[in-house]
Motif scaffolding. Sequence first.
Motif, PDB file in Angstrom:
ATOM      1  N   VAL A  60      20.591  -0.299  -4.003  1.00 22.66           N
ATOM      2  CA  VAL A  60      19.793  -0.540  -5.213  1.00 22.66           C
ATOM      3  C   VAL A  60      19.394   0.776  -5.864  1.00 22.66           C
ATOM      4  O   VAL A  60      19.525   0.958  -7.082  1.00 22.66           O
ATOM      5  CB  VAL A  60      18.545  -1.372  -4.869  1.00 22.66           C
ATOM      6  CG1 VAL A  60      17.565  -1.380  -6.041  1.00 22.66           C
ATOM      7  CG2 VAL A  60      18.937  -2.793  -4.507  1.00 22.66           C
ATOM      8  N   ILE A  61      18.912   1.720  -5.049  1.00 26.69           N
ATOM      9  CA  ILE A  61      18.426   2.992  -5.595  1.00 26.69           C
ATOM     10  C   ILE A  61      19.566   3.819  -6.173  1.00 26.69           C
ATOM     11  O   ILE A  61      19.464   4.377  -7.274  1.00 26.69           O
ATOM     12  CB  ILE A  61      17.688   3.787  -4.487  1.00 26.69           C
ATOM     13  CG1 ILE A  61      16.389   3.063  -4.126  1.00 26.69           C
ATOM     14  CG2 ILE A  61      17.389   5.208  -4.956  1.00 26.69           C
ATOM     15  CD1 ILE A  61      15.646   3.672  -2.966  1.00 26.69           C
ATOM     16  N   ILE A  62      20.701   3.879  -5.461  1.00 23.18           N
ATOM     17  CA  ILE A  62      21.833   4.670  -5.945  1.00 23.18           C
ATOM     18  C   ILE A  62      22.416   4.052  -7.212  1.00 23.18           C
ATOM     19  O   ILE A  62      22.696   4.753  -8.200  1.00 23.18           O
ATOM     20  CB  ILE A  62      22.914   4.782  -4.854  1.00 23.18           C
ATOM     21  CG1 ILE A  62      22.401   5.652  -3.704  1.00 23.18           C
ATOM     22  CG2 ILE A  62      24.200   5.385  -5.424  1.00 23.18           C
ATOM     23  CD1 ILE A  62      23.324   5.691  -2.503  1.00 23.18           C
ATOM     24  N   TRP A  66      15.007  -4.969   3.542  1.00 16.86           N
ATOM     25  CA  TRP A  66      16.232  -4.329   3.059  1.00 16.86           C
ATOM     26  C   TRP A  66      16.356  -2.952   3.689  1.00 16.86           C
ATOM     27  O   TRP A  66      15.382  -2.228   3.805  1.00 16.86           O
ATOM     28  CB  TRP A  66      16.206  -4.178   1.541  1.00 16.86           C
ATOM     29  CG  TRP A  66      16.365  -5.477   0.810  1.00 16.86           C
ATOM     30  CD1 TRP A  66      16.218  -6.723   1.325  1.00 16.86           C
ATOM     31  CD2 TRP A  66      16.680  -5.633  -0.575  1.00 16.86           C
ATOM     32  NE1 TRP A  66      16.422  -7.667   0.359  1.00 16.86           N
ATOM     33  CE2 TRP A  66      16.716  -7.030  -0.825  1.00 16.86           C
ATOM     34  CE3 TRP A  66      16.935  -4.758  -1.614  1.00 16.86           C
ATOM     35  CZ2 TRP A  66      16.989  -7.548  -2.075  1.00 16.86           C
ATOM     36  CZ3 TRP A  66      17.202  -5.262  -2.863  1.00 16.86           C
ATOM     37  CH2 TRP A  66      17.233  -6.651  -3.097  1.00 16.86           C
ATOM     38  N   GLN A  67      17.578  -2.588   4.086  1.00 15.82           N
ATOM     39  CA  GLN A  67      17.822  -1.250   4.619  1.00 15.82           C
ATOM     40  C   GLN A  67      18.974  -0.610   3.846  1.00 15.82           C
ATOM     41  O   GLN A  67      18.736   0.178   2.927  1.00 15.82           O
ATOM     42  CB  GLN A  67      18.092  -1.327   6.112  1.00 15.82           C
ATOM     43  CG  GLN A  67      16.863  -1.807   6.897  1.00 15.82           C
ATOM     44  CD  GLN A  67      17.065  -1.783   8.397  1.00 15.82           C
ATOM     45  OE1 GLN A  67      17.950  -1.125   8.927  1.00 15.82           O
ATOM     46  NE2 GLN A  67      16.230  -2.529   9.113  1.00 15.82           N
ATOM     47  N   TRP A  68      20.221  -0.963   4.230  1.00 19.28           N
ATOM     48  CA  TRP A  68      21.336  -0.429   3.463  1.00 19.28           C
ATOM     49  C   TRP A  68      21.306  -0.951   2.031  1.00 19.28           C
ATOM     50  O   TRP A  68      21.735  -0.263   1.100  1.00 19.28           O
ATOM     51  CB  TRP A  68      22.671  -0.786   4.130  1.00 19.28           C
ATOM     52  CG  TRP A  68      22.902  -0.033   5.397  1.00 19.28           C
ATOM     53  CD1 TRP A  68      22.851  -0.505   6.671  1.00 19.28           C
ATOM     54  CD2 TRP A  68      23.202   1.361   5.491  1.00 19.28           C
ATOM     55  NE1 TRP A  68      23.090   0.510   7.574  1.00 19.28           N
ATOM     56  CE2 TRP A  68      23.318   1.676   6.876  1.00 19.28           C
ATOM     57  CE3 TRP A  68      23.377   2.390   4.562  1.00 19.28           C
ATOM     58  CZ2 TRP A  68      23.601   2.947   7.337  1.00 19.28           C
ATOM     59  CZ3 TRP A  68      23.663   3.661   5.019  1.00 19.28           C
ATOM     60  CH2 TRP A  68      23.777   3.937   6.386  1.00 19.28           C
ATOM     61  N   ARG A  85       0.823  -1.211   0.000  1.00 23.54           N
ATOM     62  CA  ARG A  85       0.000   0.000   0.000  1.00 23.54           C
ATOM     63  C   ARG A  85       0.858   1.261   0.000  1.00 23.54           C
ATOM     64  O   ARG A  85       0.647   2.194   0.771  1.00 23.54           O
ATOM     65  CB  ARG A  85      -0.943   0.001   1.213  1.00 23.54           C
ATOM     66  CG  ARG A  85      -1.943  -1.146   1.199  1.00 23.54           C
ATOM     67  CD  ARG A  85      -2.935  -1.062   2.329  1.00 23.54           C
ATOM     68  NE  ARG A  85      -3.896  -2.158   2.257  1.00 23.54           N
ATOM     69  CZ  ARG A  85      -4.895  -2.317   3.117  1.00 23.54           C
ATOM     70  NH1 ARG A  85      -5.064  -1.439   4.105  1.00 23.54           N
ATOM     71  NH2 ARG A  85      -5.718  -3.327   2.986  1.00 23.54           N
ATOM     72  N   SER A  86       1.838   1.262  -0.891  1.00 19.14           N
ATOM     73  CA  SER A  86       2.753   2.403  -0.996  1.00 19.14           C
ATOM     74  C   SER A  86       3.260   2.497  -2.420  1.00 19.14           C
ATOM     75  O   SER A  86       3.446   1.475  -3.098  1.00 19.14           O
ATOM     76  CB  SER A  86       3.936   2.227  -0.032  1.00 19.14           C
ATOM     77  OG  SER A  86       4.901   3.251  -0.243  1.00 19.14           O
ATOM     78  N   ASP A 143      10.319   2.686   0.622  1.00 17.79           N
ATOM     79  CA  ASP A 143       9.477   2.108   1.675  1.00 17.79           C
ATOM     80  C   ASP A 143       9.198   0.635   1.412  1.00 17.79           C
ATOM     81  O   ASP A 143       9.164  -0.183   2.338  1.00 17.79           O
ATOM     82  CB  ASP A 143       8.156   2.875   1.775  1.00 17.79           C
ATOM     83  CG  ASP A 143       8.345   4.278   2.338  1.00 17.79           C
ATOM     84  OD1 ASP A 143       9.411   4.533   2.933  1.00 17.79           O
ATOM     85  OD2 ASP A 143       7.427   5.110   2.164  1.00 17.79           O
ATOM     86  N   ILE A 144       8.993   0.287   0.142  1.00 21.41           N
ATOM     87  CA  ILE A 144       8.723  -1.109  -0.211  1.00 21.41           C
ATOM     88  C   ILE A 144       9.941  -1.980   0.058  1.00 21.41           C
ATOM     89  O   ILE A 144       9.833  -3.076   0.618  1.00 21.41           O
ATOM     90  CB  ILE A 144       8.291  -1.213  -1.686  1.00 21.41           C
ATOM     91  CG1 ILE A 144       6.939  -0.526  -1.886  1.00 21.41           C
ATOM     92  CG2 ILE A 144       8.225  -2.666  -2.130  1.00 21.41           C
ATOM     93  CD1 ILE A 144       6.506  -0.440  -3.329  1.00 21.41           C
TER      94      ILE A 144
END
Length: 237
Positions: free
Chosen positions: A92-94, A85-87, A72-73, A78-79
Amino acid sequence: VSTDDRVEENDMNFGQAISSVVGLSIIGAIIAPDYTRFIRESRGAAYLAFVSFAITASVVQFAGGIASVAFRSDNLFDILVGIGWQWEAYGVIIASSWILNTMNLYSAALSFKATVPTGMASSVSVGILGALGTLIAFANILDSFLSFLFYLSVAFAPVAAVIAVDYTFVRRNAYDTRGGSLLERYTLRPVSLLAWMLGVTTAVLGSINVVRVTGIAALDALIVSGVTYYTMSRVCQ
């Protein structure tokens, strides 16, 4: 009601949804020759296009849709955090942003050189375009992402139509690079610009219910630009 308001609504209609999905891939499809030109055989380019757009892109969009509904995002970070996953999420995003923007800058530099042959050094144009892209990023277009995708499809679907019609029906021989660079042999054709403008205008007017062709803005732009370009090219011969 503005186009922005309608596109951002949760109850967007079928035509708006289709145009937004087209906006996700339309630029990649148009600039694909920037990369496929290095493939030795034409069938290799066809395989690449099929695997990239028909299979990979579809799987990614489907997976993203399922994850968005499940958590729901619509926020990727956030997903990723939600699945533990945190670090790794930052990585992944970078990494994905780095790769994507490198490709964007490469294609932007090629397009700039082909469109505005100023003789400017490649390193200078890359620096300017990179700085421009960074400034635009601060505009935070993700706040209006669906509107952004909508306008991408409206602006670039006509480009795809003109290129496809030009190669398939009008000037196939003009794309033979054995006679030298296309940029050295051909200049901007006013009919192509006019066809593009007419396609964009029709799509925008259709989005505010002034005119109606198919009810799908991206398809309206594609059809109108393609038909206009073909007709005007034949008349002007």
